[in-house]
Design a protein around this motif. Structure first.
Motif, PDB file in Angstrom:
ATOM      1  N   GLY A  97      -1.260  -6.960  -7.794  1.00 43.46           N
ATOM      2  CA  GLY A  97      -0.207  -6.700  -8.769  1.00 43.46           C
ATOM      3  C   GLY A  97       1.097  -6.219  -8.181  1.00 43.46           C
ATOM      4  O   GLY A  97       2.152  -6.360  -8.804  1.00 43.46           O
ATOM      5  N   GLU A  98       1.047  -5.651  -6.979  1.00 44.84           N
ATOM      6  CA  GLU A  98       2.276  -5.152  -6.345  1.00 44.84           C
ATOM      7  C   GLU A  98       2.829  -6.128  -5.319  1.00 44.84           C
ATOM      8  O   GLU A  98       3.812  -5.829  -4.632  1.00 44.84           O
ATOM      9  CB  GLU A  98       2.017  -3.796  -5.689  1.00 44.84           C
ATOM     10  CG  GLU A  98       1.484  -2.731  -6.641  1.00 44.84           C
ATOM     11  CD  GLU A  98       2.338  -2.540  -7.884  1.00 44.84           C
ATOM     12  OE1 GLU A  98       3.570  -2.771  -7.810  1.00 44.84           O
ATOM     13  OE2 GLU A  98       1.788  -2.168  -8.943  1.00 44.84           O
ATOM     14  N   ARG A 103       0.201  -1.786 -15.918  1.00 42.51           N
ATOM     15  CA  ARG A 103       1.205  -2.460 -15.077  1.00 42.51           C
ATOM     16  C   ARG A 103       1.734  -3.730 -15.731  1.00 42.51           C
ATOM     17  O   ARG A 103       2.914  -4.067 -15.592  1.00 42.51           O
ATOM     18  CB  ARG A 103       0.585  -2.793 -13.717  1.00 42.51           C
ATOM     19  CG  ARG A 103       1.514  -3.475 -12.721  1.00 42.51           C
ATOM     20  CD  ARG A 103       2.635  -2.552 -12.293  1.00 42.51           C
ATOM     21  NE  ARG A 103       3.431  -3.146 -11.229  1.00 42.51           N
ATOM     22  CZ  ARG A 103       4.407  -4.038 -11.430  1.00 42.51           C
ATOM     23  NH1 ARG A 103       4.702  -4.426 -12.667  1.00 42.51           N
ATOM     24  NH2 ARG A 103       5.086  -4.524 -10.425  1.00 42.51           N
ATOM     25  N   ASP A 107     -11.346   0.985 -13.959  1.00 43.93           N
ATOM     26  CA  ASP A 107     -10.152   1.207 -13.138  1.00 43.93           C
ATOM     27  C   ASP A 107      -9.272  -0.042 -13.120  1.00 43.93           C
ATOM     28  O   ASP A 107      -8.044   0.040 -13.246  1.00 43.93           O
ATOM     29  CB  ASP A 107     -10.550   1.550 -11.698  1.00 43.93           C
ATOM     30  CG  ASP A 107     -11.033   2.979 -11.549  1.00 43.93           C
ATOM     31  OD1 ASP A 107     -11.045   3.718 -12.556  1.00 43.93           O
ATOM     32  OD2 ASP A 107     -11.403   3.351 -10.413  1.00 43.93           O
ATOM     33  N   ARG A 108      -9.917  -1.171 -12.935  1.00 47.01           N
ATOM     34  CA  ARG A 108      -9.172  -2.431 -12.861  1.00 47.01           C
ATOM     35  C   ARG A 108      -8.434  -2.709 -14.165  1.00 47.01           C
ATOM     36  O   ARG A 108      -7.247  -3.043 -14.164  1.00 47.01           O
ATOM     37  CB  ARG A 108     -10.136  -3.578 -12.537  1.00 47.01           C
ATOM     38  CG  ARG A 108      -9.453  -4.925 -12.365  1.00 47.01           C
ATOM     39  CD  ARG A 108     -10.445  -5.997 -11.955  1.00 47.01           C
ATOM     40  NE  ARG A 108     -11.436  -6.259 -12.999  1.00 47.01           N
ATOM     41  CZ  ARG A 108     -12.368  -7.208 -12.913  1.00 47.01           C
ATOM     42  NH1 ARG A 108     -12.453  -7.945 -11.811  1.00 47.01           N
ATOM     43  NH2 ARG A 108     -13.232  -7.395 -13.894  1.00 47.01           N
ATOM     44  N   CYS A 161      -6.923  -5.487  -7.739  1.00 41.98           N
ATOM     45  CA  CYS A 161      -5.782  -5.899  -8.561  1.00 41.98           C
ATOM     46  C   CYS A 161      -4.566  -5.004  -8.347  1.00 41.98           C
ATOM     47  O   CYS A 161      -3.433  -5.426  -8.602  1.00 41.98           O
ATOM     48  CB  CYS A 161      -6.181  -5.949 -10.034  1.00 41.98           C
ATOM     49  SG  CYS A 161      -7.234  -7.377 -10.425  1.00 41.98           S
ATOM     50  N   ASN A 162      -4.782  -3.774  -7.867  1.00 36.28           N
ATOM     51  CA  ASN A 162      -3.649  -2.910  -7.524  1.00 36.28           C
ATOM     52  C   ASN A 162      -2.832  -3.520  -6.399  1.00 36.28           C
ATOM     53  O   ASN A 162      -1.608  -3.357  -6.343  1.00 36.28           O
ATOM     54  CB  ASN A 162      -4.141  -1.529  -7.104  1.00 36.28           C
ATOM     55  CG  ASN A 162      -4.883  -0.805  -8.200  1.00 36.28           C
ATOM     56  OD1 ASN A 162      -5.891  -1.290  -8.696  1.00 36.28           O
ATOM     57  ND2 ASN A 162      -4.402   0.375  -8.576  1.00 36.28           N
ATOM     58  N   TYR A 165       0.821  -1.206   0.000  1.00 37.11           N
ATOM     59  CA  TYR A 165       0.000   0.000   0.000  1.00 37.11           C
ATOM     60  C   TYR A 165       0.858   1.261   0.000  1.00 37.11           C
ATOM     61  O   TYR A 165       0.648   2.178  -0.790  1.00 37.11           O
ATOM     62  CB  TYR A 165      -0.904   0.012   1.233  1.00 37.11           C
ATOM     63  CG  TYR A 165      -1.920  -1.102   1.279  1.00 37.11           C
ATOM     64  CD1 TYR A 165      -3.137  -0.991   0.618  1.00 37.11           C
ATOM     65  CD2 TYR A 165      -1.669  -2.269   1.992  1.00 37.11           C
ATOM     66  CE1 TYR A 165      -4.083  -2.013   0.669  1.00 37.11           C
ATOM     67  CE2 TYR A 165      -2.604  -3.294   2.044  1.00 37.11           C
ATOM     68  CZ  TYR A 165      -3.803  -3.152   1.383  1.00 37.11           C
ATOM     69  OH  TYR A 165      -4.734  -4.164   1.427  1.00 37.11           O
ATOM     70  N   ARG A 177      -9.965  -1.682  -6.808  1.00 39.36           N
ATOM     71  CA  ARG A 177      -8.580  -1.610  -6.331  1.00 39.36           C
ATOM     72  C   ARG A 177      -7.944  -2.952  -5.987  1.00 39.36           C
ATOM     73  O   ARG A 177      -6.745  -2.996  -5.686  1.00 39.36           O
ATOM     74  CB  ARG A 177      -8.531  -0.715  -5.081  1.00 39.36           C
ATOM     75  CG  ARG A 177      -8.852   0.747  -5.354  1.00 39.36           C
ATOM     76  CD  ARG A 177      -7.823   1.411  -6.239  1.00 39.36           C
ATOM     77  NE  ARG A 177      -8.080   2.822  -6.426  1.00 39.36           N
ATOM     78  CZ  ARG A 177      -8.791   3.339  -7.428  1.00 39.36           C
ATOM     79  NH1 ARG A 177      -9.306   2.532  -8.359  1.00 39.36           N
ATOM     80  NH2 ARG A 177      -8.983   4.642  -7.527  1.00 39.36           N
ATOM     81  N   HIS A 207       3.173   2.430  -3.234  1.00 35.65           N
ATOM     82  CA  HIS A 207       2.597   2.544  -4.578  1.00 35.65           C
ATOM     83  C   HIS A 207       1.452   3.546  -4.646  1.00 35.65           C
ATOM     84  O   HIS A 207       0.606   3.469  -5.529  1.00 35.65           O
ATOM     85  CB  HIS A 207       2.145   1.169  -5.075  1.00 35.65           C
ATOM     86  CG  HIS A 207       3.249   0.161  -5.115  1.00 35.65           C
ATOM     87  ND1 HIS A 207       3.477  -0.755  -4.101  1.00 35.65           N
ATOM     88  CD2 HIS A 207       4.227  -0.053  -6.037  1.00 35.65           C
ATOM     89  CE1 HIS A 207       4.534  -1.490  -4.399  1.00 35.65           C
ATOM     90  NE2 HIS A 207       5.000  -1.094  -5.566  1.00 35.65           N
ATOM     91  N   TYR A 218      -5.413  -0.278 -14.686  1.00 31.26           N
ATOM     92  CA  TYR A 218      -4.240  -0.658 -13.886  1.00 31.26           C
ATOM     93  C   TYR A 218      -3.544  -1.871 -14.495  1.00 31.26           C
ATOM     94  O   TYR A 218      -2.314  -1.884 -14.658  1.00 31.26           O
ATOM     95  CB  TYR A 218      -4.634  -0.969 -12.444  1.00 31.26           C
ATOM     96  CG  TYR A 218      -3.504  -1.635 -11.686  1.00 31.26           C
ATOM     97  CD1 TYR A 218      -2.436  -0.887 -11.202  1.00 31.26           C
ATOM     98  CD2 TYR A 218      -3.465  -3.017 -11.530  1.00 31.26           C
ATOM     99  CE1 TYR A 218      -1.370  -1.495 -10.561  1.00 31.26           C
ATOM    100  CE2 TYR A 218      -2.403  -3.634 -10.894  1.00 31.26           C
ATOM    101  CZ  TYR A 218      -1.359  -2.870 -10.410  1.00 31.26           C
ATOM    102  OH  TYR A 218      -0.301  -3.486  -9.792  1.00 31.26           O
ATOM    103  N   PHE A 257      -1.257   3.997  -2.987  1.00 31.05           N
ATOM    104  CA  PHE A 257      -2.577   3.360  -2.996  1.00 31.05           C
ATOM    105  C   PHE A 257      -3.618   4.210  -2.278  1.00 31.05           C
ATOM    106  O   PHE A 257      -3.353   4.800  -1.236  1.00 31.05           O
ATOM    107  CB  PHE A 257      -2.499   1.992  -2.315  1.00 31.05           C
ATOM    108  CG  PHE A 257      -3.816   1.264  -2.281  1.00 31.05           C
ATOM    109  CD1 PHE A 257      -4.150   0.373  -3.279  1.00 31.05           C
ATOM    110  CD2 PHE A 257      -4.724   1.494  -1.261  1.00 31.05           C
ATOM    111  CE1 PHE A 257      -5.367  -0.286  -3.255  1.00 31.05           C
ATOM    112  CE2 PHE A 257      -5.944   0.840  -1.233  1.00 31.05           C
ATOM    113  CZ  PHE A 257      -6.264  -0.049  -2.229  1.00 31.05           C
TER     114      PHE A 257
END
Length: 268
Positions: free
Chosen positions: A201-202, A249, A241-242, A197-198, A177, A195, A180, A245, A182
């Motif tokens: 993905g990290e 990414r 949004d998904r 997958c954010n 979090y 959010r 990145h 990202y 977030f």
């Protein structure tokens, strides 16, 4: 590493609004965790009932609890405020009308250690307003063994609805979090899908364990209890949004996302 230096500190963030009937049961499950090195952040989102006083009363009962009183801004805003105040090495979000198994954090942290993971997902079940078990058909729970996934594998599974998109269904390293930029989308619903997958993905390794550690309460008056045009718009924005990202990414997933869109519209 926070806390006593040997045991990571886990920040549990609990947005609170209009849940006086359920709040004590939720918090009791958190203070009773077998994993003790916690900070529990109760974020009173301008709740109009007895919740603000109930939150304050809990601070006198357990020194690990901190209360944040704020003007009402919605679930995303409350989560963002809690995240900004959290000091732990790991982050866990809980909805204040739900209940948790008392070994949830212990099992998640043991899995982190055993598999060198920074994101651990677990199964959940559903309960009624009175706390009675309900039958559900969540396919997210259809696995019986530990599953180890790369971020890309987990993202693909989430987009295909094989992994749930609820933030209360996993514990993650705080660095995911903090490093990145977030934040949850304020003023919108369906914020988890927007959010999830954010976070996946990290991460560097995702592990799913076949244990039902969270009890999701199905109740009238919940945020998504009644579908509306606003929810439809927020759902569309969340999927946008998904996708944005994921494609930015992981450009190698661009064709995968196009295929999933095609499959969705065919099914629709």
């Amino acid at each position: 590493m926070n806390g006593d230096g040997a045991t990571p500190l886990v920040s549990v963030i609990v947005p609170v609004y209009g849940v006086e009937r359920y709040l004590d049961a939720c918090v009791e499950g958190l203070v009773g965790q077998t994993y003790r090195n916690l900070e529990i952040l109760l974020v009173d989102d301008g709740s109009p009932d007895r919740c603000p006083a109930m939150c304050d009363a809990w601070t006198a009962r357990d020194e690990r609890i901190r209360v944040i009183h704020k003007a009402n801004g919605g679930l995303s805003d409350a989560r963002n405020v809690g995240l900004a105040k959290a000091t732990g090495d790991y982050i866990y979000f809980v909805d204040s009308d739900d209940m948790v198994e008392r070994n949830l954090i212990e099992r998640a942290m043991a899995t982190m250690r055993d598999y060198d993971a920074d994101l651990v997902m677990f199964q959940f079940d559903t309960i009624s307003e009175d706390g009675k078990p309900l039958t559900s058909s969540y396919k997210h729970n259809h696995y019986d063994d530990v599953i180890i996934m790369t971020p890309i594998e987990a993202i693909k599974a989430q987009v295909k609805a094989e992994i749930d998109g609820y933030f209360w269904s996993f514990v993650a390293a705080a660095s995911i979090y903090r490093n990145h930029g977030f934040s949850f989308p304020v003023g919108r619903k369906i914020e988890d899908m927007a959010r999830i997958c954010n976070v996946i993905g990290e991460s560097h390794r995702v592990v799913r364990i076949p244990e039902a550690l969270y009890h999701y309460r199905m109740r009238r008056g919940s945020i998504t209890g009644d579908w509306s045009m606003q929810l439809t718009r927020d759902w569309v924005r969340a999927t946008d949004d998904r996708e944005t990202y994921i494609v930015e990414r992981f450009p190698e997933l661009k064709n995968f996302m196009k295929l999933q869109q095609l499959i969705f519209f065919v099914n629709l």
